[in-house]
Design a protein around this motif. Structure first.
Motif, PDB file in Angstrom:
ATOM      1  N   THR A  29       0.832  -1.205   0.000  1.00 54.21           N
ATOM      2  CA  THR A  29       0.000   0.000   0.000  1.00 54.21           C
ATOM      3  C   THR A  29       0.865   1.252   0.000  1.00 54.21           C
ATOM      4  N   VAL A  30       1.874   1.277   0.861  1.00 55.21           N
ATOM      5  CA  VAL A  30       2.771   2.429   0.925  1.00 55.21           C
ATOM      6  C   VAL A  30       3.516   2.579  -0.394  1.00 55.21           C
ATOM      7  N   ALA A  31       3.974   1.457  -0.953  1.00 57.50           N
ATOM      8  CA  ALA A  31       4.680   1.508  -2.241  1.00 57.50           C
ATOM      9  C   ALA A  31       3.799   2.121  -3.317  1.00 57.50           C
ATOM     10  N   LYS A  32       2.541   1.710  -3.344  1.00 56.87           N
ATOM     11  CA  LYS A  32       1.605   2.239  -4.345  1.00 56.87           C
ATOM     12  C   LYS A  32       1.398   3.738  -4.154  1.00 56.87           C
ATOM     13  N   GLU A  33       1.253   4.170  -2.910  1.00 64.18           N
ATOM     14  CA  GLU A  33       1.061   5.588  -2.621  1.00 64.18           C
ATOM     15  C   GLU A  33       2.287   6.413  -3.010  1.00 64.18           C
ATOM     16  N   LEU A  34       3.474   5.821  -2.900  1.00 65.98           N
ATOM     17  CA  LEU A  34       4.710   6.527  -3.233  1.00 65.98           C
ATOM     18  C   LEU A  34       5.066   6.421  -4.708  1.00 65.98           C
ATOM     19  N   GLY A  35       4.416   5.487  -5.403  1.00 62.67           N
ATOM     20  CA  GLY A  35       4.732   5.288  -6.813  1.00 62.67           C
ATOM     21  C   GLY A  35       6.054   4.578  -7.028  1.00 62.67           C
ATOM     22  N   ILE A  36       6.419   3.721  -6.052  1.00 60.51           N
ATOM     23  CA  ILE A  36       7.636   2.927  -6.172  1.00 60.51           C
ATOM     24  C   ILE A  36       7.288   1.464  -5.924  1.00 60.51           C
ATOM     25  N   SER A  37       8.232   0.599  -6.185  1.00 59.08           N
ATOM     26  CA  SER A  37       7.973  -0.829  -6.019  1.00 59.08           C
ATOM     27  C   SER A  37       7.985  -1.221  -4.540  1.00 59.08           C
ATOM     28  N   PRO A  38       7.257  -2.292  -4.194  1.00 58.43           N
ATOM     29  CA  PRO A  38       7.324  -2.807  -2.827  1.00 58.43           C
ATOM     30  C   PRO A  38       8.759  -3.180  -2.446  1.00 58.43           C
ATOM     31  N   SER A  39       9.529  -3.646  -3.419  1.00 58.62           N
ATOM     32  CA  SER A  39      10.928  -3.987  -3.171  1.00 58.62           C
ATOM     33  C   SER A  39      11.721  -2.759  -2.724  1.00 58.62           C
ATOM     34  N   ALA A  40      11.459  -1.617  -3.346  1.00 57.21           N
ATOM     35  CA  ALA A  40      12.159  -0.383  -2.966  1.00 57.21           C
ATOM     36  C   ALA A  40      11.791   0.033  -1.539  1.00 57.21           C
ATOM     37  N   VAL A  41      10.508  -0.086  -1.184  1.00 55.89           N
ATOM     38  CA  VAL A  41      10.091   0.243   0.185  1.00 55.89           C
ATOM     39  C   VAL A  41      10.793  -0.692   1.163  1.00 55.89           C
ATOM     40  N   SER A  42      10.848  -1.967   0.841  1.00 59.34           N
ATOM     41  CA  SER A  42      11.525  -2.936   1.696  1.00 59.34           C
ATOM     42  C   SER A  42      13.002  -2.591   1.861  1.00 59.34           C
ATOM     43  N   GLN A  43      13.650  -2.198   0.778  1.00 61.34           N
ATOM     44  CA  GLN A  43      15.069  -1.834   0.850  1.00 61.34           C
ATOM     45  C   GLN A  43      15.279  -0.601   1.720  1.00 61.34           C
ATOM     46  N   ILE A  44      14.382   0.350   1.640  1.00 63.93           N
ATOM     47  CA  ILE A  44      14.469   1.538   2.501  1.00 63.93           C
ATOM     48  C   ILE A  44      14.314   1.118   3.956  1.00 63.93           C
ATOM     49  N   GLU A  45      13.340   0.254   4.232  1.00 65.50           N
ATOM     50  CA  GLU A  45      13.079  -0.178   5.601  1.00 65.50           C
ATOM     51  C   GLU A  45      14.187  -1.063   6.168  1.00 65.50           C
ATOM     52  N   ARG A  46      14.923  -1.727   5.315  1.00 65.69           N
ATOM     53  CA  ARG A  46      16.057  -2.546   5.778  1.00 65.69           C
ATOM     54  C   ARG A  46      17.353  -1.750   5.846  1.00 65.69           C
ATOM     55  N   GLY A  47      17.327  -0.531   5.341  1.00 64.31           N
ATOM     56  CA  GLY A  47      18.509   0.304   5.392  1.00 64.31           C
ATOM     57  C   GLY A  47      19.498   0.055   4.272  1.00 64.31           C
ATOM     58  N   THR A  48      19.099  -0.721   3.265  1.00 63.17           N
ATOM     59  CA  THR A  48      20.003  -0.983   2.149  1.00 63.17           C
ATOM     60  C   THR A  48      19.873   0.071   1.061  1.00 63.17           C
ATOM     61  N   MET A  49      18.796   0.866   1.114  1.00 59.28           N
ATOM     62  CA  MET A  49      18.613   1.982   0.182  1.00 59.28           C
ATOM     63  C   MET A  49      18.254   3.201   1.020  1.00 59.28           C
ATOM     64  N   ARG A  50      18.986   4.282   0.814  1.00 64.52           N
ATOM     65  CA  ARG A  50      18.685   5.515   1.545  1.00 64.52           C
ATOM     66  C   ARG A  50      17.761   6.378   0.713  1.00 64.52           C
ATOM     67  N   PRO A  51      16.641   6.760   1.282  1.00 66.93           N
ATOM     68  CA  PRO A  51      15.696   7.583   0.523  1.00 66.93           C
ATOM     69  C   PRO A  51      16.196   9.023   0.397  1.00 66.93           C
ATOM     70  N   SER A  52      15.811   9.662  -0.690  1.00 70.85           N
ATOM     71  CA  SER A  52      16.081  11.091  -0.819  1.00 70.85           C
ATOM     72  C   SER A  52      15.217  11.798   0.221  1.00 70.85           C
ATOM     73  N   VAL A  53      15.529  13.044   0.490  1.00 72.50           N
ATOM     74  CA  VAL A  53      14.728  13.799   1.453  1.00 72.50           C
ATOM     75  C   VAL A  53      13.274  13.879   0.986  1.00 72.50           C
ATOM     76  N   SER A  54      13.066  14.120  -0.295  1.00 78.89           N
ATOM     77  CA  SER A  54      11.689  14.220  -0.792  1.00 78.89           C
ATOM     78  C   SER A  54      10.956  12.880  -0.662  1.00 78.89           C
ATOM     79  N   ARG A  55      11.655  11.774  -0.899  1.00 78.91           N
ATOM     80  CA  ARG A  55      11.036  10.449  -0.748  1.00 78.91           C
ATOM     81  C   ARG A  55      10.736  10.172   0.721  1.00 78.91           C
ATOM     82  N   LEU A  56      11.623  10.575   1.604  1.00 72.89           N
ATOM     83  CA  LEU A  56      11.407  10.394   3.036  1.00 72.89           C
ATOM     84  C   LEU A  56      10.181  11.179   3.497  1.00 72.89           C
ATOM     85  N   ILE A  57      10.066  12.407   3.044  1.00 67.89           N
ATOM     86  CA  ILE A  57       8.897  13.226   3.390  1.00 67.89           C
ATOM     87  C   ILE A  57       7.628  12.569   2.856  1.00 67.89           C
TER      88      ILE A  57
END
Length: 90
Positions: A29-57
């Motif tokens: 659901t969060v991935a869909k709202e952000l317009g990114i893949s669920p995999s990308a959300v998972s990577q952000i949550e695991r700390g393997t991908m750092r979100p940009s400030v705009s993505r974090l907001i």
């Protein structure tokens, strides 16, 4: 408030996951709202991908309705701190 660079990727990711689960929203659901893949959300949550400030907001905004509170750490139950008041109530 801590500087984003001072917060380790894993620590930030853990907090984002906590906020998402507290909000009751699924990773998809969060991935869909952000317009990114669920995999990308998972990577952000695991700390393997750092979100940009705009993505974090955008992430915090997407989950904010139910979770609120921004990125501040959750307090442990009974975590109220008492402060001595200079002579008040004595």
């Amino acid at each position: 408030m801590e500087d984003l660079e001072a917060i380790g990727g894993e620590r930030l990711g853990r907090r984002l996951r906590e906020l998402r689960t507290e909000s009751g929203k699924s990773l998809r659901t969060v991935a869909k709202e952000l317009g990114i893949s669920p995999s990308a959300v998972s990577q952000i949550e695991r700390g393997t991908m750092r979100p940009s400030v705009s993505r974090l907001i955008a992430y915090v905004t997407a989950i904010r309705g139910a979770a609120g509170g921004g990125l501040r750490p959750a307090r442990a139950s009974g975590g109220r701190r008492s402060r001595a008041r200079g002579g008040a109530g004595r």
